[in-house]
Design a protein around this motif. Structure first.
Motif, PDB file in Angstrom:
ATOM      1  N   MET A 116       0.823  -1.185   0.000  1.00 58.84           N
ATOM      2  CA  MET A 116       0.000   0.000   0.000  1.00 58.84           C
ATOM      3  C   MET A 116       0.863   1.243   0.000  1.00 58.84           C
ATOM      4  SD  MET A 116      -3.180  -0.225   2.518  1.00 58.84           S
ATOM      5  CE  MET A 116      -4.230  -1.594   2.517  1.00 58.84           C
ATOM      6  N   SER A 117       0.313   2.245  -0.561  1.00 58.24           N
ATOM      7  CA  SER A 117       1.062   3.500  -0.580  1.00 58.24           C
ATOM      8  C   SER A 117       0.878   4.229   0.747  1.00 58.24           C
ATOM      9  CB  SER A 117       0.586   4.366  -1.738  1.00 58.24           C
ATOM     10  OG  SER A 117      -0.712   4.830  -1.467  1.00 58.24           O
ATOM     11  N   LYS A 118       1.759   5.165   0.996  1.00 61.64           N
ATOM     12  CA  LYS A 118       1.705   5.926   2.234  1.00 61.64           C
ATOM     13  C   LYS A 118       0.440   6.774   2.311  1.00 61.64           C
ATOM     14  CE  LYS A 118       6.601   6.161   3.112  1.00 61.64           C
ATOM     15  NZ  LYS A 118       7.727   7.020   3.410  1.00 61.64           N
ATOM     16  N   GLU A 119      -0.019   7.315   1.161  1.00 63.29           N
ATOM     17  CA  GLU A 119      -1.216   8.137   1.144  1.00 63.29           C
ATOM     18  C   GLU A 119      -2.445   7.325   1.532  1.00 63.29           C
ATOM     19  OE1 GLU A 119      -0.711   8.979  -2.818  1.00 63.29           O
ATOM     20  OE2 GLU A 119       0.917  10.364  -2.459  1.00 63.29           O
ATOM     21  N   ARG A 120      -2.522   6.114   1.025  1.00 59.80           N
ATOM     22  CA  ARG A 120      -3.659   5.255   1.340  1.00 59.80           C
ATOM     23  C   ARG A 120      -3.645   4.862   2.821  1.00 59.80           C
ATOM     24  NH1 ARG A 120      -6.185   0.628  -2.375  1.00 59.80           N
ATOM     25  NH2 ARG A 120      -7.705  -0.069  -0.876  1.00 59.80           N
ATOM     26  N   ASP A 121      -2.502   4.535   3.365  1.00 58.37           N
ATOM     27  CA  ASP A 121      -2.391   4.215   4.785  1.00 58.37           C
ATOM     28  C   ASP A 121      -2.839   5.392   5.635  1.00 58.37           C
ATOM     29  OD1 ASP A 121      -1.465   1.685   4.328  1.00 58.37           O
ATOM     30  OD2 ASP A 121       0.653   2.249   4.468  1.00 58.37           O
ATOM     31  N   TYR A 122      -2.453   6.590   5.234  1.00 59.93           N
ATOM     32  CA  TYR A 122      -2.817   7.791   5.978  1.00 59.93           C
ATOM     33  C   TYR A 122      -4.341   7.979   5.960  1.00 59.93           C
ATOM     34  CZ  TYR A 122      -3.240  12.640   7.354  1.00 59.93           C
ATOM     35  OH  TYR A 122      -3.612  13.790   7.995  1.00 59.93           O
ATOM     36  N   TYR A 123      -4.978   7.733   4.812  1.00 59.91           N
ATOM     37  CA  TYR A 123      -6.439   7.873   4.683  1.00 59.91           C
ATOM     38  C   TYR A 123      -7.159   6.949   5.663  1.00 59.91           C
ATOM     39  CZ  TYR A 123     -11.149   7.505   2.856  1.00 59.91           C
ATOM     40  OH  TYR A 123     -12.508   7.483   2.737  1.00 59.91           O
ATOM     41  N   PHE A 124      -6.795   5.683   5.695  1.00 61.25           N
ATOM     42  CA  PHE A 124      -7.464   4.719   6.567  1.00 61.25           C
ATOM     43  C   PHE A 124      -7.163   4.961   8.046  1.00 61.25           C
ATOM     44  CE2 PHE A 124      -7.791   2.238   2.604  1.00 61.25           C
ATOM     45  CZ  PHE A 124      -9.176   2.103   2.599  1.00 61.25           C
ATOM     46  N   GLU A 125      -6.030   5.560   8.348  1.00 64.88           N
ATOM     47  CA  GLU A 125      -5.731   5.907   9.734  1.00 64.88           C
ATOM     48  C   GLU A 125      -6.602   7.062  10.214  1.00 64.88           C
ATOM     49  OE1 GLU A 125      -1.573   6.745  10.007  1.00 64.88           O
ATOM     50  OE2 GLU A 125      -1.002   4.690   9.524  1.00 64.88           O
ATOM     51  N   GLN A 126      -6.908   7.993   9.329  1.00 66.29           N
ATOM     52  CA  GLN A 126      -7.681   9.182   9.685  1.00 66.29           C
ATOM     53  C   GLN A 126      -9.197   9.005   9.527  1.00 66.29           C
ATOM     54  OE1 GLN A 126      -6.195  11.777  11.071  1.00 66.29           O
ATOM     55  NE2 GLN A 126      -4.316  10.577  10.879  1.00 66.29           N
ATOM     56  N   TYR A 127      -9.632   7.994   8.766  1.00 65.36           N
ATOM     57  CA  TYR A 127     -11.059   7.794   8.452  1.00 65.36           C
ATOM     58  C   TYR A 127     -11.841   7.380   9.698  1.00 65.36           C
ATOM     59  CZ  TYR A 127     -15.300   5.908   6.396  1.00 65.36           C
ATOM     60  OH  TYR A 127     -16.600   5.643   6.083  1.00 65.36           O
ATOM     61  N   GLN A 128     -12.971   8.038   9.926  1.00 63.96           N
ATOM     62  CA  GLN A 128     -13.861   7.656  11.018  1.00 63.96           C
ATOM     63  C   GLN A 128     -15.226   7.344  10.416  1.00 63.96           C
ATOM     64  OE1 GLN A 128     -14.027  10.472  14.178  1.00 63.96           O
ATOM     65  NE2 GLN A 128     -11.830  10.452  14.516  1.00 63.96           N
ATOM     66  N   ASP A 129     -15.650   6.128  10.606  1.00 62.74           N
ATOM     67  CA  ASP A 129     -16.931   5.686  10.053  1.00 62.74           C
ATOM     68  C   ASP A 129     -18.083   6.365  10.796  1.00 62.74           C
ATOM     69  OD1 ASP A 129     -18.809   4.318   8.620  1.00 62.74           O
ATOM     70  OD2 ASP A 129     -18.607   2.448   9.742  1.00 62.74           O
ATOM     71  N   ARG A 130     -19.079   6.850  10.034  1.00 65.04           N
ATOM     72  CA  ARG A 130     -20.228   7.529  10.638  1.00 65.04           C
ATOM     73  C   ARG A 130     -21.342   6.545  11.003  1.00 65.04           C
ATOM     74  NH1 ARG A 130     -22.400  11.510   6.756  1.00 65.04           N
ATOM     75  NH2 ARG A 130     -21.757  10.013   5.211  1.00 65.04           N
ATOM     76  N   LYS A 131     -21.134   5.288  10.797  1.00 64.25           N
ATOM     77  CA  LYS A 131     -22.080   4.206  11.124  1.00 64.25           C
ATOM     78  C   LYS A 131     -23.431   4.440  10.430  1.00 64.25           C
ATOM     79  CE  LYS A 131     -19.355   2.650  14.737  1.00 64.25           C
ATOM     80  NZ  LYS A 131     -18.128   2.575  14.055  1.00 64.25           N
TER      81      LYS A 131
END
Length: 113
Positions: free
Chosen positions: A1-16
């Protein structure tokens, strides 16, 4: 995975469930509200066949509208809405009211409108 994609999933918060709330159509919400407001039809007294026959005969002869409660319950144990209209005809099995065929054995209560 690229660093940008890893950063996205680390910051993403699901709104349920919040993200799905917009998917209800206005027709669905109107139908849900209508069901909440719908009052079950009250159980009317069981009439004898002689009483039913007298009311039906008089209504047919005088062309008077009738209200018929069928001996039929929905899945929640409630009676359906009355069938209202003029008696259009009859045969040995039942009567015809506004396009509905109602068997004599299905009638619980009948009255003039």
């Amino acid at each position: 995975m690229s660093k940008e994609r890893d950063y996205y999933f680390e910051q993403y918060q699901d709104r349920k469930m919040k993200k799905w709330a917009g998917f209800y159509l206005s027709e669905h919400t109107a139908m849900i509200e209508k069901e909440k407001k719908r009052q079950p039809t009250k159980k009317k007294t069981q009439m004898s066949w002689i009483e039913i026959d007298a009311v039906l005969a008089q209504a047919f002869q005088n062309q008077v509208e009738v209200m018929i409660q069928k001996e039929e319950l929905d899945c929640e144990g409630n009676y359906g809405a009355d069938i209202v209209g003029m008696i259009q005809g009859h045969d040995e099995l039942g009567i015809y009211v506004d396009g509905h065929k109602i068997g004599y054995d299905e009638i619980r209560h009948v009255q003039f409108r």
